[in-house]
Motif scaffolding. Sequence first.
Motif, short mmCIF file in Angstrom:
data_model
loop_
_atom_site.label_atom_id
_atom_site.label_comp_id
_atom_site.label_asym_id
_atom_site.label_seq_id
_atom_site.Cartn_x
_atom_site.Cartn_y
_atom_site.Cartn_z
N SER A 36 0.72 -1.17 -0.11
CA SER A 36 0.11 -0.19 -0.07
C SER A 36 0.79 1.13 0.14
O SER A 36 1.94 1.28 0.82
N ARG A 37 0.42 2.11 -0.73
CA ARG A 37 1.07 3.54 -0.79
C ARG A 37 0.43 4.31 0.26
O ARG A 37 -0.74 4.60 0.34
N LEU A 83 -4.47 5.30 3.03
CA LEU A 83 -3.72 3.95 2.35
C LEU A 83 -4.81 2.96 2.15
O LEU A 83 -5.90 3.17 2.38
N ASP A 84 -4.38 2.16 1.09
CA ASP A 84 -5.37 1.14 0.66
C ASP A 84 -5.52 0.25 1.61
O ASP A 84 -4.42 -0.52 2.27
N GLY A 85 -6.48 -0.09 2.35
CA GLY A 85 -7.00 -0.75 3.35
C GLY A 85 -7.75 -0.10 4.50
O GLY A 85 -7.91 1.16 4.52
N CYS A 133 -3.07 -2.39 10.24
CA CYS A 133 -3.46 -1.88 8.94
C CYS A 133 -3.98 -3.20 8.07
O CYS A 133 -3.48 -4.25 8.62
#
Length: 164
Positions: free
Chosen positions: A76-77, A137-139, A164
């Motif tokens: 994830s970024r 972030l993704d998630g 996360c």
Amino acid sequence: MADINHFEYGWITPAISYALSVLGSILGLICASRIRTAPSAGQRTWWGLLAAWALGGTAIWTMHFMAMLGFAVTGSRIRYDVPITVASALIAVASVGIGLAIVGTGRLSAVRIIAAGLFTGVGVAAMHYTGMAAMRLDGQLGYDALQPARPRRGAALPGWPCRC
């Protein structure tokens, strides 16, 4: 649950974070020491604003944000919501400024010192969690609300881990 890497760029981000904290502290303490000796209200205000910016903006906020830039989450970024990030900086500067105003004006007493310390401490905590809320972030990002109450390996102040 994804893995969190606290040292994505090695020791450079914690080292820069520490250096910024020391620099901001030195500048802030120099400015704060001049508040009480300034001959006019305008100069006291000026020194107070400079001290609040150096301590709240550089020593506290920049140190925390620089350290946060060193985090990575596998797959994830991490991005930051700019208005919320700016708000976290302003919270740090304002809470330190108000704390300095409490302790830096009037007759110095233990009550003023404790009140200023508590106000500033709560402000720094608010800055910290506002800055964390700015993370994108993704998630899903979650917090264990019971974690601060649990003793961990003899630590004096247990952390508030992120999942996360």
